[in-house]
Design a protein around this motif. Structure first.
Motif, PDB file in Angstrom:
ATOM      1  N   LYS A  75     -10.672   9.524   4.378  1.00 58.87           N
ATOM      2  CA  LYS A  75      -9.904  10.577   5.046  1.00 58.87           C
ATOM      3  C   LYS A  75      -8.939  11.289   4.101  1.00 58.87           C
ATOM      4  O   LYS A  75      -8.184  12.164   4.530  1.00 58.87           O
ATOM      5  N   SER A  76      -8.963  10.885   2.843  1.00 54.23           N
ATOM      6  CA  SER A  76      -8.030  11.435   1.843  1.00 54.23           C
ATOM      7  C   SER A  76      -6.594  11.365   2.352  1.00 54.23           C
ATOM      8  O   SER A  76      -5.859  12.353   2.339  1.00 54.23           O
ATOM      9  N   ASN A  77      -6.212  10.188   2.799  1.00 53.43           N
ATOM     10  CA  ASN A  77      -4.898  10.042   3.420  1.00 53.43           C
ATOM     11  C   ASN A  77      -4.212   8.765   2.951  1.00 53.43           C
ATOM     12  O   ASN A  77      -4.861   7.769   2.629  1.00 53.43           O
ATOM     13  N   LEU A  78      -2.892   8.832   2.924  1.00 52.02           N
ATOM     14  CA  LEU A  78      -2.060   7.681   2.598  1.00 52.02           C
ATOM     15  C   LEU A  78      -1.182   7.355   3.798  1.00 52.02           C
ATOM     16  O   LEU A  78      -0.686   8.255   4.479  1.00 52.02           O
ATOM     17  N   GLY A  79      -0.983   6.073   4.042  1.00 50.29           N
ATOM     18  CA  GLY A  79      -0.101   5.667   5.132  1.00 50.29           C
ATOM     19  C   GLY A  79       0.472   4.298   4.854  1.00 50.29           C
ATOM     20  O   GLY A  79       0.074   3.620   3.900  1.00 50.29           O
ATOM     21  N   THR A  80       1.415   3.881   5.664  1.00 51.61           N
ATOM     22  CA  THR A  80       2.007   2.554   5.516  1.00 51.61           C
ATOM     23  C   THR A  80       1.882   1.788   6.828  1.00 51.61           C
ATOM     24  O   THR A  80       1.800   2.381   7.913  1.00 51.61           O
ATOM     25  N   LEU A  81       1.864   0.471   6.722  1.00 47.70           N
ATOM     26  CA  LEU A  81       1.712  -0.384   7.897  1.00 47.70           C
ATOM     27  C   LEU A  81       2.674  -1.558   7.801  1.00 47.70           C
ATOM     28  O   LEU A  81       2.720  -2.257   6.788  1.00 47.70           O
ATOM     29  N   LEU A  82       3.435  -1.768   8.871  1.00 47.27           N
ATOM     30  CA  LEU A  82       4.339  -2.910   8.986  1.00 47.27           C
ATOM     31  C   LEU A  82       3.785  -3.866  10.023  1.00 47.27           C
ATOM     32  O   LEU A  82       3.416  -3.445  11.125  1.00 47.27           O
ATOM     33  N   LYS A  83       3.722  -5.138   9.675  1.00 47.19           N
ATOM     34  CA  LYS A  83       3.197  -6.155  10.588  1.00 47.19           C
ATOM     35  C   LYS A  83       4.132  -7.364  10.597  1.00 47.19           C
ATOM     36  O   LYS A  83       4.572  -7.809   9.539  1.00 47.19           O
ATOM     37  N   ILE A  84       4.437  -7.895  11.798  1.00 48.45           N
ATOM     38  CA  ILE A  84       5.134  -9.176  11.873  1.00 48.45           C
ATOM     39  C   ILE A  84       4.535 -10.034  12.991  1.00 48.45           C
ATOM     40  O   ILE A  84       4.070  -9.511  14.007  1.00 48.45           O
ATOM     41  N   VAL A  85       4.548 -11.347  12.762  1.00 44.67           N
ATOM     42  CA  VAL A  85       4.120 -12.323  13.759  1.00 44.67           C
ATOM     43  C   VAL A  85       5.207 -13.405  13.830  1.00 44.67           C
ATOM     44  O   VAL A  85       5.251 -14.298  12.984  1.00 44.67           O
ATOM     45  N   PRO A  86       6.131 -13.325  14.797  1.00 39.13           N
ATOM     46  CA  PRO A  86       7.185 -14.334  14.920  1.00 39.13           C
ATOM     47  C   PRO A  86       6.658 -15.595  15.615  1.00 39.13           C
ATOM     48  O   PRO A  86       5.869 -15.523  16.562  1.00 39.13           O
ATOM     49  N   PHE A 121      -5.338   8.598  -5.681  1.00 45.65           N
ATOM     50  CA  PHE A 121      -5.287   9.635  -4.648  1.00 45.65           C
ATOM     51  C   PHE A 121      -5.295  11.027  -5.287  1.00 45.65           C
ATOM     52  O   PHE A 121      -6.037  11.923  -4.877  1.00 45.65           O
ATOM     53  N   ARG A 122      -4.485  11.203  -6.331  1.00 47.50           N
ATOM     54  CA  ARG A 122      -4.400  12.493  -7.010  1.00 47.50           C
ATOM     55  C   ARG A 122      -5.727  12.859  -7.670  1.00 47.50           C
ATOM     56  O   ARG A 122      -6.200  14.004  -7.565  1.00 47.50           O
ATOM     57  N   LYS A 123      -6.352  11.891  -8.319  1.00 49.43           N
ATOM     58  CA  LYS A 123      -7.635  12.134  -8.984  1.00 49.43           C
ATOM     59  C   LYS A 123      -8.711  12.511  -7.972  1.00 49.43           C
ATOM     60  O   LYS A 123      -9.530  13.410  -8.226  1.00 49.43           O
ATOM     61  N   ASP A 124      -8.721  11.834  -6.833  1.00 48.52           N
ATOM     62  CA  ASP A 124      -9.718  12.135  -5.799  1.00 48.52           C
ATOM     63  C   ASP A 124      -9.527  13.535  -5.248  1.00 48.52           C
ATOM     64  O   ASP A 124     -10.498  14.248  -4.961  1.00 48.52           O
ATOM     65  N   LEU A 125      -8.255  13.972  -5.113  1.00 50.55           N
ATOM     66  CA  LEU A 125      -7.993  15.323  -4.631  1.00 50.55           C
ATOM     67  C   LEU A 125      -8.480  16.360  -5.635  1.00 50.55           C
ATOM     68  O   LEU A 125      -9.030  17.406  -5.259  1.00 50.55           O
TER      69      LEU A 125
END
Length: 219
Positions: free
Chosen positions: A90-101, A212-216
């Motif tokens: 998708k030519s996209n960057l994102g972040t993900l936060l995960k917690i399991v207490p 990412f930059r190279k792919d663009l």
């Protein structure tokens, strides 16, 4: 589970069979378990690849605290991660936060995973809440919570990289409408070790940015 904790729970179980443990005894056991387990707080970098190409930099962490407000002081282990993810298709960057207490009840000698009713992360005192694009149950038996962040202008990436080495404050609550708990990732290891791991995380993210930059440029 540490050998110390196994020993404590064995003592607890043995004492229970003779009816020897009072409420004060349980509180002391909780304190002993907490004091031992908090030594195991950690952060570490996981480099995730697909077909040999780097697709994600995952900063995994573990933090133990005593939840006075919602769990009557029981020890709680928060396992989780914060990741930069490159969705190449998708030519996209994102972040993900995960917690399991997971909450320990020394009376039953069991850990119980508890779904967090609120979850966010702050970087440089700035919440990523405004960048939230997905929020779902995840982890073992869907007891964990995952929140994804992204935006078309990649402002979330600018926020994440505004502190070098990377640092973040994880903010969460185990009860709906309850008070927030928080911990700072940089405090989960001694300073020198912490800086090294977080610098490695920054370097890993830089690798993804370059890909990412190279792919663009190739498109």
């Amino acid at each position: 589970m540490s050998k110390f904790l196994v020993l404590i729970l064995l003592i607890c179980s043995s004492s229970l069979s003779f009816g020897k443990l009072s409420d004060d005894d349980y509180k002391k056991l909780e304190t002993m378990v907490f004091e031992n387990l908090k030594k195991d707080n950690f952060i570490k970098l996981n480099r995730i690849t697909r077909g040999g190409s780097l697709t994600s930099c995952e900063l995994e962490f573990g933090n133990i605290y005593r939840d006075i407000r919602s769990q009557s002081g029981k020890p709680v282990i928060v396992s989780g991660s914060f990741s930069l993810i490159y969705m190449r298709e998708k030519s996209n960057l994102g972040t993900l936060l995960k917690i399991v207490p997971s909450v320990l009840d020394v009376r039953t000698e069991k850990w119980t995973q508890t779904y967090p009713e609120y979850l966010d992360i702050k970087v440089n005192k700035s919440s990523l809440e405004k960048f939230k694009i997905t929020d779902f149950k995840c982890g073992s038996e869907d007891r964990g919570r995952c929140v994804g962040y992204g935006d078309p202008k990649f402002d979330v990436i600018k926020t994440v990289t505004s502190v070098i080495p990377f640092n973040g404050e994880v903010v969460f609550s185990l009860t709906k409408g309850g008070y927030d708990n928080s911990f700072t990732l940089s405090n989960l290891l001694p300073q020198k070790e912490s800086i090294k791991v977080r610098e490695d995380f920054n370097n890993c993210m830089s690798e993804i940015f370059n890909e990412f930059r190279k792919d663009l440029e190739r498109r």
